[in-house]
Write a protein that holds these residues in place. Sequence first.
Motif, PDB file in Angstrom:
ATOM      1  N   LYS A 214       0.834  -1.211   0.000  1.00 49.89           N
ATOM      2  CA  LYS A 214       0.000   0.000   0.000  1.00 49.89           C
ATOM      3  C   LYS A 214       0.867   1.259   0.000  1.00 49.89           C
ATOM      4  O   LYS A 214       0.617   2.188  -0.786  1.00 49.89           O
ATOM      5  CB  LYS A 214      -0.933  -0.009   1.209  1.00 49.89           C
ATOM      6  CG  LYS A 214      -1.659   1.316   1.457  1.00 49.89           C
ATOM      7  CD  LYS A 214      -2.606   1.206   2.638  1.00 49.89           C
ATOM      8  CE  LYS A 214      -2.976   2.563   3.210  1.00 49.89           C
ATOM      9  NZ  LYS A 214      -3.473   3.534   2.236  1.00 49.89           N
TER      10      LYS A 214
ATOM     11  N   ASN B  15       0.844   3.914  -3.046  1.00 51.72           N
ATOM     12  CA  ASN B  15       0.411   5.276  -2.720  1.00 51.72           C
ATOM     13  C   ASN B  15       1.457   6.298  -3.132  1.00 51.72           C
ATOM     14  O   ASN B  15       1.130   7.341  -3.725  1.00 51.72           O
ATOM     15  CB  ASN B  15       0.124   5.411  -1.230  1.00 51.72           C
ATOM     16  CG  ASN B  15      -1.116   4.675  -0.762  1.00 51.72           C
ATOM     17  OD1 ASN B  15      -1.377   4.577   0.431  1.00 51.72           O
ATOM     18  ND2 ASN B  15      -1.891   4.124  -1.685  1.00 51.72           N
TER      19      ASN B  15
ATOM     20  N   GLU C  79      -9.361   4.401  -0.750  1.00 49.46           N
ATOM     21  CA  GLU C  79      -9.062   2.980  -0.544  1.00 49.46           C
ATOM     22  C   GLU C  79      -9.922   2.403   0.574  1.00 49.46           C
ATOM     23  O   GLU C  79     -10.235   3.090   1.546  1.00 49.46           O
ATOM     24  CB  GLU C  79      -7.587   2.796  -0.169  1.00 49.46           C
ATOM     25  CG  GLU C  79      -6.623   3.176  -1.276  1.00 49.46           C
ATOM     26  CD  GLU C  79      -5.166   3.046  -0.866  1.00 49.46           C
ATOM     27  OE1 GLU C  79      -4.311   3.075  -1.757  1.00 49.46           O
ATOM     28  OE2 GLU C  79      -4.888   2.944   0.357  1.00 49.46           O
TER      29      GLU C  79
ATOM     30  N   ASP D 237      -9.175   5.025   3.539  1.00 47.39           N
ATOM     31  CA  ASP D 237      -8.066   5.961   3.488  1.00 47.39           C
ATOM     32  C   ASP D 237      -8.223   6.847   2.259  1.00 47.39           C
ATOM     33  O   ASP D 237      -8.613   6.369   1.187  1.00 47.39           O
ATOM     34  CB  ASP D 237      -6.735   5.207   3.433  1.00 47.39           C
ATOM     35  CG  ASP D 237      -5.544   6.089   3.831  1.00 47.39           C
ATOM     36  OD1 ASP D 237      -5.772   7.224   4.269  1.00 47.39           O
ATOM     37  OD2 ASP D 237      -4.397   5.625   3.691  1.00 47.39           O
TER      38      ASP D 237
ATOM     39  N   ILE E  51      -6.180   9.117  -0.322  1.00 41.66           N
ATOM     40  CA  ILE E  51      -4.801   9.271  -0.791  1.00 41.66           C
ATOM     41  C   ILE E  51      -4.672  10.594  -1.527  1.00 41.66           C
ATOM     42  O   ILE E  51      -5.333  10.833  -2.535  1.00 41.66           O
ATOM     43  CB  ILE E  51      -4.386   8.112  -1.717  1.00 41.66           C
ATOM     44  CG1 ILE E  51      -4.717   6.770  -1.066  1.00 41.66           C
ATOM     45  CG2 ILE E  51      -2.918   8.204  -2.075  1.00 41.66           C
ATOM     46  CD1 ILE E  51      -4.135   6.579   0.319  1.00 41.66           C
TER      47      ILE E  51
END
Length: 282
Positions: A195, A199, A218, A279, A281
């Motif tokens: 991840k 990212n 995400e 999440d 990003i």
Amino acid sequence: MATYTHYGKQADVFKHLVLCEVLQIEKPQIYIETNSASAIYQMAHTPEQQYGIYHFLKKAREEKPLRESPYYKLESTEMAKGNYLGSPALAMNILAERTSQYLLFDIEKDALENIESYAKQVKLESHIQTCHTDSLEGVIKLLPSLSQSSFLHIDPYEIDKKGISGTTYLDVLIQATQAGMKCLLWYGFMTENDKIHINQYIVNRLEEENIKEYTCIELIMNSIRKDTIPCNPGILGSGILATNLSQEANKAIWDYSDMLVCMYSDTKYKSYDGRLYRDNIK
């Protein structure tokens, strides 16, 4: 079709729930999909599907926004027959004849034949063009001929793997975004280290290309670990990166991801913690 085992899993629910809503909002003239897979599958009642589509359909009945979503309406009808609709079929049902052309790429001939057969069932065979070739190279060549009314659905899993020409699927999104097309890219990962890597790759590449307006959300399973894979429900984490979408479509991504987090707040996958967290990003 045996090659594809991802259908109906939790990451598919996230991807297809968002895709259906975004397509209904944006109504593109041309729909392109990089990794189409099949249009329709027979369900197998695996633990992964129970954690995915079966859990979604059960919980969505209790929530009006999800119950009224195009994804729920289409899948609940088809699941009653023992089938699951993949993204080509979902797109065809939502866009129908309003979309003049569907360009669907895959390297599996059986998957493309499945799409062609389904297109005949819904009387859209004249709108469908299947492309039996590597989509990374094929779509890059196609981009200059596409208009801004095109919608590009990029669904490769690995978005940083370079093809023969040295380009990646994120490069495809960047070129399409710069040409003014609407883009929705899905990707997956199995560890926290994966991840972090993906990212950084996304943020750095978009910054290099001066792409500042995007949505990247995400959903990650609580059971994910730094560098080990404790279980495999299909994918432990997945993200959706969207560019050039309307404010309404971007809001839908946020809203649906929030609803899915709530939906999985008391869930297990086998004996593992099945809860999700979100999440953003940037």
